[in-house]
Design a protein around this motif. Structure first.
Motif, PDB file in Angstrom:
ATOM      1  N   ALA A 148      -0.247  -1.678  13.495  1.00 45.42           N
ATOM      2  CA  ALA A 148       0.825  -2.638  13.757  1.00 45.42           C
ATOM      3  C   ALA A 148       0.827  -3.735  12.693  1.00 45.42           C
ATOM      4  N   PHE A 149      -0.346  -4.198  12.301  1.00 49.69           N
ATOM      5  CA  PHE A 149      -0.465  -5.213  11.260  1.00 49.69           C
ATOM      6  C   PHE A 149       0.080  -4.679   9.935  1.00 49.69           C
ATOM      7  N   ALA A 150      -0.230  -3.424   9.634  1.00 45.18           N
ATOM      8  CA  ALA A 150       0.222  -2.820   8.376  1.00 45.18           C
ATOM      9  C   ALA A 150       1.745  -2.676   8.341  1.00 45.18           C
ATOM     10  N   GLN A 151       2.368  -2.514   9.485  1.00 47.76           N
ATOM     11  CA  GLN A 151       3.820  -2.335   9.535  1.00 47.76           C
ATOM     12  C   GLN A 151       4.576  -3.649   9.641  1.00 47.76           C
ATOM     13  N   ALA A 162      -4.696  -5.383   2.358  1.00 40.97           N
ATOM     14  CA  ALA A 162      -5.898  -4.854   1.708  1.00 40.97           C
ATOM     15  C   ALA A 162      -7.111  -5.726   2.027  1.00 40.97           C
ATOM     16  N   ASP A 163      -6.933  -7.043   2.018  1.00 46.27           N
ATOM     17  CA  ASP A 163      -8.043  -7.953   2.324  1.00 46.27           C
ATOM     18  C   ASP A 163      -8.524  -7.785   3.759  1.00 46.27           C
ATOM     19  N   VAL A 164      -7.586  -7.630   4.690  1.00 47.12           N
ATOM     20  CA  VAL A 164      -7.967  -7.459   6.095  1.00 47.12           C
ATOM     21  C   VAL A 164      -8.724  -6.150   6.282  1.00 47.12           C
ATOM     22  N   ILE A 165      -8.229  -5.078   5.704  1.00 49.32           N
ATOM     23  CA  ILE A 165      -8.920  -3.786   5.839  1.00 49.32           C
ATOM     24  C   ILE A 165     -10.306  -3.869   5.212  1.00 49.32           C
ATOM     25  N   ALA A 166     -10.409  -4.465   4.037  1.00 52.63           N
ATOM     26  CA  ALA A 166     -11.711  -4.600   3.373  1.00 52.63           C
ATOM     27  C   ALA A 166     -12.663  -5.442   4.219  1.00 52.63           C
ATOM     28  N   SER A 167     -12.144  -6.451   4.897  1.00 52.04           N
ATOM     29  CA  SER A 167     -13.017  -7.309   5.715  1.00 52.04           C
ATOM     30  C   SER A 167     -13.511  -6.585   6.966  1.00 52.04           C
ATOM     31  N   LEU A 168     -12.789  -5.562   7.418  1.00 49.19           N
ATOM     32  CA  LEU A 168     -13.193  -4.815   8.606  1.00 49.19           C
ATOM     33  C   LEU A 168     -14.262  -3.766   8.309  1.00 49.19           C
ATOM     34  N   VAL A 169     -14.432  -3.426   7.045  1.00 47.52           N
ATOM     35  CA  VAL A 169     -15.411  -2.405   6.655  1.00 47.52           C
ATOM     36  C   VAL A 169     -16.803  -3.013   6.661  1.00 47.52           C
ATOM     37  N   GLU A 203     -14.345   0.669  -6.851  1.00 46.93           N
ATOM     38  CA  GLU A 203     -13.498   1.846  -6.624  1.00 46.93           C
ATOM     39  C   GLU A 203     -12.940   1.845  -5.197  1.00 46.93           C
ATOM     40  N   ALA A 204     -13.776   1.486  -4.233  1.00 48.52           N
ATOM     41  CA  ALA A 204     -13.331   1.453  -2.836  1.00 48.52           C
ATOM     42  C   ALA A 204     -12.277   0.369  -2.633  1.00 48.52           C
ATOM     43  N   LYS A 205     -12.472  -0.785  -3.246  1.00 55.35           N
ATOM     44  CA  LYS A 205     -11.495  -1.869  -3.135  1.00 55.35           C
ATOM     45  C   LYS A 205     -10.167  -1.451  -3.766  1.00 55.35           C
ATOM     46  N   ASN A 206     -10.232  -0.770  -4.901  1.00 55.00           N
ATOM     47  CA  ASN A 206      -9.011  -0.277  -5.549  1.00 55.00           C
ATOM     48  C   ASN A 206      -8.298   0.753  -4.669  1.00 55.00           C
ATOM     49  N   PHE A 207      -9.079   1.602  -4.026  1.00 57.28           N
ATOM     50  CA  PHE A 207      -8.498   2.615  -3.142  1.00 57.28           C
ATOM     51  C   PHE A 207      -7.757   1.950  -1.984  1.00 57.28           C
ATOM     52  N   ILE A 208      -8.384   0.976  -1.364  1.00 54.86           N
ATOM     53  CA  ILE A 208      -7.758   0.264  -0.241  1.00 54.86           C
ATOM     54  C   ILE A 208      -6.492  -0.451  -0.711  1.00 54.86           C
ATOM     55  N   ALA A 209      -6.575  -1.106  -1.862  1.00 58.09           N
ATOM     56  CA  ALA A 209      -5.410  -1.817  -2.402  1.00 58.09           C
ATOM     57  C   ALA A 209      -4.269  -0.843  -2.704  1.00 58.09           C
ATOM     58  N   LEU A 267      -3.680   2.076  -1.241  1.00 63.95           N
ATOM     59  CA  LEU A 267      -3.089   2.523   0.020  1.00 63.95           C
ATOM     60  C   LEU A 267      -2.162   1.452   0.591  1.00 63.95           C
ATOM     61  N   ALA A 268      -2.584   0.194   0.504  1.00 62.63           N
ATOM     62  CA  ALA A 268      -1.760  -0.906   1.015  1.00 62.63           C
ATOM     63  C   ALA A 268      -0.461  -1.025   0.213  1.00 62.63           C
ATOM     64  N   GLU A 269      -0.566  -0.932  -1.107  1.00 66.04           N
ATOM     65  CA  GLU A 269       0.618  -1.058  -1.964  1.00 66.04           C
ATOM     66  C   GLU A 269       1.628   0.060  -1.717  1.00 66.04           C
ATOM     67  N   ASN A 270       1.112   1.260  -1.436  1.00 67.33           N
ATOM     68  CA  ASN A 270       1.990   2.415  -1.243  1.00 67.33           C
ATOM     69  C   ASN A 270       2.374   2.642   0.220  1.00 67.33           C
ATOM     70  N   GLY A 271       1.951   1.753   1.108  1.00 69.94           N
ATOM     71  CA  GLY A 271       2.284   1.910   2.525  1.00 69.94           C
ATOM     72  C   GLY A 271       1.650   3.134   3.155  1.00 69.94           C
ATOM     73  N   ARG A 272       0.431   3.446   2.755  1.00 70.25           N
ATOM     74  CA  ARG A 272      -0.234   4.668   3.213  1.00 70.25           C
ATOM     75  C   ARG A 272      -1.428   4.406   4.132  1.00 70.25           C
ATOM     76  N   VAL A 273      -1.532   3.235   4.718  1.00 70.93           N
ATOM     77  CA  VAL A 273      -2.668   2.910   5.581  1.00 70.93           C
ATOM     78  C   VAL A 273      -2.721   3.856   6.784  1.00 70.93           C
ATOM     79  N   ALA A 274      -1.576   4.284   7.270  1.00 70.24           N
ATOM     80  CA  ALA A 274      -1.523   5.199   8.413  1.00 70.24           C
ATOM     81  C   ALA A 274      -2.165   6.548   8.103  1.00 70.24           C
ATOM     82  N   LEU A 275      -2.348   6.865   6.830  1.00 68.58           N
ATOM     83  CA  LEU A 275      -2.959   8.142   6.429  1.00 68.58           C
ATOM     84  C   LEU A 275      -4.483   8.128   6.520  1.00 68.58           C
ATOM     85  N   LEU A 276      -5.085   6.976   6.710  1.00 65.94           N
ATOM     86  CA  LEU A 276      -6.552   6.887   6.675  1.00 65.94           C
ATOM     87  C   LEU A 276      -7.254   7.883   7.598  1.00 65.94           C
TER      88      LEU A 276
END
Length: 177
Positions: free
Chosen positions: A45-48, A58-65, A72-78, A80-89
């Motif tokens: 819901a937050f991502a949408q 990206a910051d919120v997702i990184a803080s939950l990990v 590399e992991a931070k770039n991956f999360i960023a 996904l956030a930029e491309n609207g792909r968080v739902a794919l996780l």
């Protein structure tokens, strides 16, 4: 959802290639955590939310990990956030796990038992099943009293059902045929 699987596949394969060149165990843990985070309805819901920027997401997702995040992991999360792909996780996590198992020559085994299985019984059962299926198995055990007795094992698309319920169903079919 074949579409989700199709879109998630390149991300999972890219992560897997990165993990092969690094610490596979650490990446596996991280990907599992990200899959759980991505499956959370509050995170989705937050991502949408249109008021949330990609950087904030990206910051919120990184803080939950809980695992340590490398660049590399931070770039991956960023990404996904930029491309609207968080739902794919969750799907990325599942496909990454399948790739990891394939590399190790292993498979996940879902074992449903009518009763609790002790550690010794599970070890014996897994050893027998590994011989039958010809690969190392990562078992997940659940208790299902509706089986009446015995076990039901699912490995990929193969099913081994030795439960009393299955035998009763076979008898029913034989008697009514």
């Amino acid at each position: 959802m074949a579409e989700l699987a199709t879109v998630a596949r390149p991300y999972a394969e890219a992560l897997f290639r990165v993990a092969q060149n690094g610490d596979m165990a650490a990446w596996s843990t991280l990907v599992s955590e990200l899959a759980q985070i991505g499956a959370n309805p509050d995170v989705q819901a937050f991502a949408q939310n249109p008021n949330v920027t990609e950087a904030q997401l990206a910051d919120v997702i990184a803080s939950l990990v809980k695992s340590p995040l490398n660049a590399e992991a931070k770039n991956f999360i960023a990404m996904l956030a930029e491309n609207g792909r968080v739902a794919l996780l969750p799907e990325i996590g599942a496909q990454f796990h399948v790739l990891k198992n394939a590399m190790a020559g292993a498979a996940d085994a879902q074992i449903d038992s009518a009763f609790e299985i002790s550690a010794d019984q599970l070890a014996q059962l897994v050893a027998t099943l590994e011989k039958k299926f010809g690969r190392k198995l990562n078992p997940t055990v659940t208790v299902d009293p509706s089986l009446i007795g015995g076990v039901r094992v699912v490995v990929g698309d193969e099913v081994l059902d030795t439960s009393v319920r299955a035998r009763l169903q076979q008898m029913h079919v034989a008697l009514t045929a």
